[in-house]
Scaffold this motif. Structure first.
Motif, PDB file in Angstrom:
ATOM      1  N   ALA A 173      21.692  43.054 104.740  1.00  0.00           N
ATOM      2  CA  ALA A 173      22.399  43.633 103.598  1.00  0.00           C
ATOM      3  C   ALA A 173      21.688  43.269 102.298  1.00  0.00           C
ATOM      4  O   ALA A 173      21.543  44.104 101.401  1.00  0.00           O
ATOM      5  CB  ALA A 173      23.846  43.140 103.574  1.00  0.00           C
ATOM      6  N   GLN A 174      21.202  42.034 102.201  1.00  0.00           N
ATOM      7  CA  GLN A 174      20.510  41.608 100.985  1.00  0.00           C
ATOM      8  C   GLN A 174      19.214  42.389 100.795  1.00  0.00           C
ATOM      9  O   GLN A 174      18.867  42.751  99.659  1.00  0.00           O
ATOM     10  CB  GLN A 174      20.189  40.101 101.020  1.00  0.00           C
ATOM     11  CG  GLN A 174      21.406  39.228 100.927  1.00  0.00           C
ATOM     12  CD  GLN A 174      21.986  38.912 102.313  1.00  0.00           C
ATOM     13  OE1 GLN A 174      21.544  39.440 103.331  1.00  0.00           O
ATOM     14  NE2 GLN A 174      22.981  38.064 102.346  1.00  0.00           N
ATOM     15  N   GLY A 232      16.241  51.520  91.422  1.00  0.00           N
ATOM     16  CA  GLY A 232      17.068  51.867  90.272  1.00  0.00           C
ATOM     17  C   GLY A 232      18.437  52.420  90.622  1.00  0.00           C
ATOM     18  O   GLY A 232      19.092  53.047  89.791  1.00  0.00           O
ATOM     19  N   VAL A 233      18.881  52.185  91.846  1.00  0.00           N
ATOM     20  CA  VAL A 233      20.195  52.670  92.292  1.00  0.00           C
ATOM     21  C   VAL A 233      21.200  51.542  92.115  1.00  0.00           C
ATOM     22  O   VAL A 233      21.050  50.462  92.687  1.00  0.00           O
ATOM     23  CB  VAL A 233      20.148  53.119  93.772  1.00  0.00           C
ATOM     24  CG1 VAL A 233      21.515  53.601  94.228  1.00  0.00           C
ATOM     25  CG2 VAL A 233      19.095  54.187  93.973  1.00  0.00           C
ATOM     26  N   ALA A 234      22.214  51.790  91.313  1.00  0.00           N
ATOM     27  CA  ALA A 234      23.220  50.767  91.011  1.00  0.00           C
ATOM     28  C   ALA A 234      24.303  50.752  92.088  1.00  0.00           C
ATOM     29  O   ALA A 234      25.232  51.559  92.066  1.00  0.00           O
ATOM     30  CB  ALA A 234      23.837  51.031  89.649  1.00  0.00           C
ATOM     31  N   VAL A 235      24.161  49.846  93.040  1.00  0.00           N
ATOM     32  CA  VAL A 235      25.156  49.633  94.090  1.00  0.00           C
ATOM     33  C   VAL A 235      25.304  48.124  94.238  1.00  0.00           C
ATOM     34  O   VAL A 235      24.319  47.414  94.413  1.00  0.00           O
ATOM     35  CB  VAL A 235      24.720  50.256  95.442  1.00  0.00           C
ATOM     36  CG1 VAL A 235      25.710  49.937  96.541  1.00  0.00           C
ATOM     37  CG2 VAL A 235      24.544  51.757  95.319  1.00  0.00           C
ATOM     38  N   GLY A 236      26.536  47.633  94.164  1.00  0.00           N
ATOM     39  CA  GLY A 236      26.774  46.200  94.275  1.00  0.00           C
ATOM     40  C   GLY A 236      26.575  45.687  95.686  1.00  0.00           C
ATOM     41  O   GLY A 236      26.718  46.433  96.667  1.00  0.00           O
ATOM     42  N   LEU A 237      26.260  44.413  95.801  1.00  0.00           N
ATOM     43  CA  LEU A 237      26.049  43.798  97.111  1.00  0.00           C
ATOM     44  C   LEU A 237      27.314  43.889  97.967  1.00  0.00           C
ATOM     45  O   LEU A 237      27.239  44.150  99.170  1.00  0.00           O
ATOM     46  CB  LEU A 237      25.602  42.341  96.954  1.00  0.00           C
ATOM     47  CG  LEU A 237      25.280  41.581  98.241  1.00  0.00           C
ATOM     48  CD1 LEU A 237      24.200  42.298  99.052  1.00  0.00           C
ATOM     49  CD2 LEU A 237      24.851  40.159  97.924  1.00  0.00           C
ATOM     50  N   THR A 238      28.468  43.716  97.366  1.00  0.00           N
ATOM     51  CA  THR A 238      29.728  43.839  98.104  1.00  0.00           C
ATOM     52  C   THR A 238      29.875  45.234  98.691  1.00  0.00           C
ATOM     53  O   THR A 238      30.312  45.397  99.833  1.00  0.00           O
ATOM     54  CB  THR A 238      30.925  43.516  97.189  1.00  0.00           C
ATOM     55  OG1 THR A 238      30.762  42.203  96.676  1.00  0.00           O
ATOM     56  CG2 THR A 238      32.245  43.629  97.925  1.00  0.00           C
ATOM     57  N   THR A 239      29.478  46.243  97.943  1.00  0.00           N
ATOM     58  CA  THR A 239      29.542  47.626  98.429  1.00  0.00           C
ATOM     59  C   THR A 239      28.579  47.829  99.591  1.00  0.00           C
ATOM     60  O   THR A 239      28.893  48.526 100.555  1.00  0.00           O
ATOM     61  CB  THR A 239      29.231  48.616  97.289  1.00  0.00           C
ATOM     62  OG1 THR A 239      30.199  48.428  96.257  1.00  0.00           O
ATOM     63  CG2 THR A 239      29.259  50.049  97.762  1.00  0.00           C
TER      64      THR A 239
END
Length: 134
Positions: A28-29, A39-46
């Motif tokens: 996941a990391q 440049g894609v804004a996606v959080g680690l939790t997501t």
């Protein structure tokens, strides 16, 4: 495991797209880092949540590395597979495990259990890494 439909969101599509482009098992990391680099804004939790949903939907295969971290790879349409993974570089190869699948089916019939799930993890050192292991 029956495949379930997932609601399509921008984040889910970005995570699954990055997973498909990775070509091998990734954490996941690692996916999160690939998305950030692109440049894609996606959080680690997501990313974690999406991978869990993809796993429940039968869309990814999952293995654990030596430290126990879960690694993900898109599942082929023909169902889950088993892989031989290099302990040195992480290279993975799908392996024929029909004998394991038949055994699981016989076990289900003999015990009366249904919907049996199983995990088979095989690891070794690939030919490319073998000289480094000597």
């Amino acid at each position: 495991m029956p495949e379930t439909r997932l609601r399509r969101t921008r984040q889910r599509a970005a995570v699954f797209g990055a997973l498909q482009r990775s070509g091998d098992f990734v954490s996941a990391q690692q996916l999160h880092a690939q998305l950030a680099t692109a440049g894609v804004a996606v959080g680690l939790t997501t990313v974690y949540r999406t991978l869990r949903e993809l796993e429940r939907a039968g869309r990814v295969d999952v293995v654990r590395d030596e430290s126990g971290e879960r690694l993900y790879r898109p599942r082929p349409d023909a169902g889950h597979r088993h892989y031989l993974i290099c302990r040195s570089c992480g290279l993975s190869r799908a392996v024929d495990t029909d004998v394991v699948e038949r055994w699981a089916g016989r076990l289900a019939a003999a015990t009366g259990f249904a919907d049996i799930e199983h995990t088979l993890e095989l690891s070794g050192v690939c030919a490319r890494c073998l000289p480094d292991q000597r």
